[in-house]
Design an enzyme around this catalytic site. Structure first.
Site, PDB file in Angstrom:
ATOM      1  N   GLU A  83       0.821  -1.191  -0.263  1.00  0.00           N
ATOM      2  CA  GLU A  83      -0.080  -0.080   0.026  1.00  0.00           C
ATOM      3  C   GLU A  83       0.902   1.186   0.038  1.00  0.00           C
ATOM      4  O   GLU A  83       1.797   1.145   0.795  1.00  0.00           O
ATOM      5  CB  GLU A  83      -0.887   0.131   1.138  1.00  0.00           C
ATOM      6  CG  GLU A  83      -1.790  -1.017   1.299  1.00  0.00           C
ATOM      7  CD  GLU A  83      -2.967  -0.815   0.121  1.00  0.00           C
ATOM      8  OE1 GLU A  83      -3.063   0.208  -0.220  1.00  0.00           O
ATOM      9  OE2 GLU A  83      -3.520  -1.921  -0.208  1.00  0.00           O
ATOM     10  N   THR A 124      11.779   2.717   0.356  1.00  0.00           N
ATOM     11  CA  THR A 124      11.620   4.095   0.106  1.00  0.00           C
ATOM     12  C   THR A 124      12.326   5.154   1.008  1.00  0.00           C
ATOM     13  O   THR A 124      12.749   4.948   2.220  1.00  0.00           O
ATOM     14  CB  THR A 124      10.140   4.649   0.491  1.00  0.00           C
ATOM     15  OG1 THR A 124       9.805   5.953   0.387  1.00  0.00           O
ATOM     16  CG2 THR A 124       9.501   3.972   1.731  1.00  0.00           C
ATOM     17  N   ASP A 125      12.799   6.312   0.390  1.00  0.00           N
ATOM     18  CA  ASP A 125      13.433   7.217   1.248  1.00  0.00           C
ATOM     19  C   ASP A 125      12.616   7.881   2.547  1.00  0.00           C
ATOM     20  O   ASP A 125      13.017   8.394   3.368  1.00  0.00           O
ATOM     21  CB  ASP A 125      13.816   8.520   0.415  1.00  0.00           C
ATOM     22  CG  ASP A 125      12.872   9.219  -0.410  1.00  0.00           C
ATOM     23  OD1 ASP A 125      11.711   8.904  -0.140  1.00  0.00           O
ATOM     24  OD2 ASP A 125      13.093  10.364  -0.875  1.00  0.00           O
ATOM     25  N   GLU A 126      11.159   7.394   2.375  1.00  0.00           N
ATOM     26  CA  GLU A 126      10.266   8.225   3.474  1.00  0.00           C
ATOM     27  C   GLU A 126      10.584   7.547   4.882  1.00  0.00           C
ATOM     28  O   GLU A 126      10.332   8.023   5.914  1.00  0.00           O
ATOM     29  CB  GLU A 126       8.912   7.853   3.124  1.00  0.00           C
ATOM     30  CG  GLU A 126       8.580   8.498   1.747  1.00  0.00           C
ATOM     31  CD  GLU A 126       6.973   9.311   1.753  1.00  0.00           C
ATOM     32  OE1 GLU A 126       6.529   9.361   0.766  1.00  0.00           O
ATOM     33  OE2 GLU A 126       6.143   9.176   2.808  1.00  0.00           O
ATOM     34  N   TYR A 149       2.369   5.137   6.523  1.00  0.00           N
ATOM     35  CA  TYR A 149       2.960   4.395   5.610  1.00  0.00           C
ATOM     36  C   TYR A 149       4.442   4.242   5.794  1.00  0.00           C
ATOM     37  O   TYR A 149       4.927   3.078   5.476  1.00  0.00           O
ATOM     38  CB  TYR A 149       2.674   5.129   4.115  1.00  0.00           C
ATOM     39  CG  TYR A 149       3.569   5.021   2.937  1.00  0.00           C
ATOM     40  CD1 TYR A 149       3.457   3.555   2.450  1.00  0.00           C
ATOM     41  CD2 TYR A 149       4.416   5.668   2.534  1.00  0.00           C
ATOM     42  CE1 TYR A 149       4.462   3.338   1.115  1.00  0.00           C
ATOM     43  CE2 TYR A 149       5.528   5.311   1.483  1.00  0.00           C
ATOM     44  CZ  TYR A 149       5.130   4.128   0.932  1.00  0.00           C
ATOM     45  OH  TYR A 149       6.355   3.748  -0.268  1.00  0.00           O
ATOM     46  N   LYS A 153       6.701   0.685   6.096  1.00  0.00           N
ATOM     47  CA  LYS A 153       7.834   0.424   5.196  1.00  0.00           C
ATOM     48  C   LYS A 153       9.117   0.202   5.974  1.00  0.00           C
ATOM     49  O   LYS A 153       9.836  -0.415   5.825  1.00  0.00           O
ATOM     50  CB  LYS A 153       8.130   1.479   4.043  1.00  0.00           C
ATOM     51  CG  LYS A 153       7.129   1.657   3.079  1.00  0.00           C
ATOM     52  CD  LYS A 153       6.897   0.373   2.181  1.00  0.00           C
ATOM     53  CE  LYS A 153       8.075   0.024   1.187  1.00  0.00           C
ATOM     54  NZ  LYS A 153       7.767  -0.869   0.362  1.00  0.00           N
ATOM     55  N   ASN A 178      11.080  10.207  -4.983  1.00  0.00           N
ATOM     56  CA  ASN A 178       9.764   9.967  -5.554  1.00  0.00           C
ATOM     57  C   ASN A 178       9.946   9.464  -6.951  1.00  0.00           C
ATOM     58  O   ASN A 178      10.730  10.275  -7.725  1.00  0.00           O
ATOM     59  CB  ASN A 178       8.946  11.429  -5.515  1.00  0.00           C
ATOM     60  CG  ASN A 178       8.686  11.627  -4.174  1.00  0.00           C
ATOM     61  OD1 ASN A 178       9.326  11.602  -3.205  1.00  0.00           O
ATOM     62  ND2 ASN A 178       7.319  11.861  -4.166  1.00  0.00           N
ATOM     63  N   LEU A 189       0.886  13.002  -6.770  1.00  0.00           N
ATOM     64  CA  LEU A 189       1.165  14.400  -7.261  1.00  0.00           C
ATOM     65  C   LEU A 189       1.230  14.529  -8.665  1.00  0.00           C
ATOM     66  O   LEU A 189       0.184  15.376  -9.319  1.00  0.00           O
ATOM     67  CB  LEU A 189       2.335  15.121  -6.669  1.00  0.00           C
ATOM     68  CG  LEU A 189       2.395  16.607  -7.042  1.00  0.00           C
ATOM     69  CD1 LEU A 189       1.528  17.466  -6.040  1.00  0.00           C
ATOM     70  CD2 LEU A 189       3.854  17.117  -6.708  1.00  0.00           C
ATOM     71  N   ARG A 272      -1.213  18.135   4.738  1.00  0.00           N
ATOM     72  CA  ARG A 272      -1.171  16.999   5.264  1.00  0.00           C
ATOM     73  C   ARG A 272      -0.733  16.720   6.618  1.00  0.00           C
ATOM     74  O   ARG A 272       0.322  17.493   6.913  1.00  0.00           O
ATOM     75  CB  ARG A 272      -0.294  16.181   3.997  1.00  0.00           C
ATOM     76  CG  ARG A 272       0.128  14.562   4.782  1.00  0.00           C
ATOM     77  CD  ARG A 272       1.139  14.060   3.456  1.00  0.00           C
ATOM     78  NE  ARG A 272       0.498  13.588   2.347  1.00  0.00           N
ATOM     79  CZ  ARG A 272       1.216  13.162   0.969  1.00  0.00           C
ATOM     80  NH1 ARG A 272       2.488  13.160   1.132  1.00  0.00           N
ATOM     81  NH2 ARG A 272       0.511  12.707   0.152  1.00  0.00           N
TER      82      ARG A 272
END
Ligand code: NAD
Ligand code: DAU
Length: 342
Positions: A83, A124-126, A149, A153, A178, A189, A272
Site C-alpha cells: 500500500e 523508500t526514502d520516506e 505508510y 515500510k 519519488n 502528485l 497533510r
C-alpha cells in the site's frame, strides 16, 4: 533467471517487468499481485502473451498463496507489493500494516524456506523522515518515519535486515526517492495534477506548496534495480535518487506551463498532517560501487510523462471510471472530513 515480482501490476512493478523482459533474454517473470485499486493488468497488456511472463493473482500476506508461487523454482524475489499512498495511510493504516509489514514477513519466511537466492525489498526514502533545508539521506541516516505508510515500510526494512542477519539470507533493501512516469495511478502528485489540468479542474496544492521532493524517472529506478539484482552485495542497503529536487509548486507550475493552462487552476488546500518538508537522497554508494547513474533530466521526463497521459486516454478513462473513481472520490471526501476533525 526466474524472478518473482510482487506488486507487478502497479506503477513501478509494471515498469520493471517491461524493463527486465526487454533487457534480459534469460528473464522469466512471475507477476504476483492481488490487484488492489492500484493494480492494473492493462499496464502489462503488451507483454501478456510473452511466454516468459506469467501472472498469478495472490496476496503476499497469505502464506498459502505465496508458497504456491515459490514452488516454481524462483531464484530471486523482488518485493514491490505495498500500500503506497501516504494520504490513505493517514485515513486508515490497517491495510498498510497487513500488506507492508505482515506481507513482507510472509514473503521473507517463504523465501527462506524455499532457499530463494536473492530477496530485494523495494523500500523508500520516506523511512528516513524529513530533512531541513540542507543535507541528504545516506544509508546510515536513522530511521524516523512520520506517516503510517513510512512506518510500515520502515518495519518491513527491519524485518528484511533481521532475516539477513539471523538466517544469513541474501537480502538487499533499496530506498528510492519519488518516482514519476507512465502508468502511475492518479492519486500521486504528478499524474493527479496532469489529469486535473487537462480537464481544467482545480489543482490541490497542500499547505504552502514549498515541500521538496527528489524526482526520479521510473525508468532510471528500474535500471538501478536491475543493476542491484545482478551486482548488488547481500545485506546491503542502496539509496536510489537523482539529485533533482523540486518544490511542489514549481512542479505544478511546470505542468500548467507545458499544457498551456492558467496558473489560476492552482488551489491551496489544507496541509497533510506531519507532512515531510524535504527529501534528498545521497546515492553515491550505488553510483560508486555499481556504476549506476540516472539518465533522464526531470524537465525532459516530465514533458514525456505529460505526453504519455495525453496519448493514453483509454488507460486514463479506465483508471478514472468505475470502481477506481468511486474509490478515489471516497478517499477525498473522507480526507476532507478527517482533516476537519484533526
Ligand atoms: P502502486 O501502489 O502503484 O502498486 C502497488 C501494487 O501492489 C499494486 O499492483 C497492488 O495491487 C499490489 N498489492 C498491494 N497489496 C498487495 C498484496 N497484499 N499482495 C499482492 N499485491 C499487492 O505502488 P508503486 O508506486 O508502484 O510502488 C511500488 C513499491 O515501490 C512500493 O513498495 C513502494 O513503497 C515503493 N516505492 C515507491 C515510490 C514511488 O514514488 N511511487 C518511491 C520509492 C519506493
Ligand atoms: O519518496 C518516495 C515516496 O513518494 C513513496 O514511498 C510513496 O509511495 C509515494 O507515494 C511518494 O510519497 P509522497 O507523499 O512524497 O508522494 P505524493 O505524490 O503523495 O506527494 C508528493 C508531494 O506533493 C507531497 O509533498 C504532498 C504533495 N501533494 C500531493 C498530492 C497528492 C499535494 O500538494 N497535493 C496533492 O494532491
Amino acid at each position: 533467471m526466474k524472478l518473482l515480482i510482487t506488486g507487478g501490476a502497479g506503477f513501478i512493478g509494471s515498469n520493471f517487468i517491461h524493463h527486465i523482459l526487454k533487457e534480459r533474454r534469460d528473464a522469466q517473470v512471475v507477476n504476483f499481485d492481488c490487484l488492489t485499486y492500484a493494480g492494473n493488468l492493462e499496464n502489462l497488456a503488451e507483454v501478456s502473451s510473452d511466454p516468459r511472463y506469467t501472472f498469478v493473482r495472490g496476496d503476499i500476506a497469505c502464506v498459502q498463496d505465496v508458497e504456491k508461487c515459490l514452488n516454481q523454482g524462483v531464484e530471486a524475489v523482488i518485493n514491490f507489493a505495498a500500500e503506497t499512498h501516504v494520504d490513505r495511510s493517514i485515513l486508515d493504516s490497517s491495510a498498510f500494516v497487513r500488506t507492508n509489514v505482515q506481507g513482507t514477513q510472509v514473503l521473507l519466511e517463504a523465501s527462506r524456506q524455499k532457499k530463494v537466492s536473492t530477496f530485494i525489498q523495494v523500500s523508500t526514502d520516506e523511512v528516513y523522515g524529513s530533512l531541513g533545508e540542507r543535507g541528504e539521506f545516506t544509508e546510515e541516516s536513522p530511521l524516523a518515519p512520520n506517516s503510517p505508510y513510512a512506518a510500515s515500510k520502515a518495519a518491513a526494512d527491519l524485518l528484511a535486515r533481521a532475516y539477513c542477519k539471523t538466517f544469513n539470507m541474501d537480502v538487499i533493501v533499496t530506498r528510492c526517492s519519488n518516482n514519476y512516469g507512465p502508468y502511475q495511478f492518479p492519486e500521486k502528485l504528478i499524474p493527479l495534477m496532469i489529469l486535473n489540468a487537462l480537464e481544467d479542474k482545480p489543482l490541490p496544492v497542500y499547505g504552502d506548496g514549498l515541500y521538496t521532493r527528489d524526482w526520479i524517472h521510473v525508468k532510471d529506478h528500474c535500471r538501478a534495480l536491475e543493476c542491484i539484482l545482478t551486482e548488488g552485495h547481500p545485506g546491503r542497503i542502496y539509496n536510489i535518487g537523482s539529485n533533482q529536487e523540486r518544490q511542489n509548486l514549481e512542479v505544478v507550475r511546470q505542468i500548467l506551463e507545458i499544457l498551456r493552462k492558467s496558473p489560476d487552476l492552482i488551489q491551496f488546500v489544507k496541509d497533510r498532517p506531519a507532512h515531510d518538508r524535504r527529501y534528498a537522497i545521497d546515492a553515491t554508494v550505488l553510483q560508486r560501487e555499481l556504476g549506476w547513474k540516472p539518465q533522464i533530466p526531470f524537465e525532459e521526463g516530465l514533458a514525456d510523462t505529460i505526453r504519455w497521459y495525453e496519448s493514453n486516454s483509454d488507460w486514463v478513462s479506465h483508471v478514472c471510471t468505475g470502481t477506481y473513481q468511486e474509490y478515489y472520490h471516497r478517499m477525498y471526501e473522507t480526507r476532507d472530513e478527517t482533516l476537519k476533525n484533526l
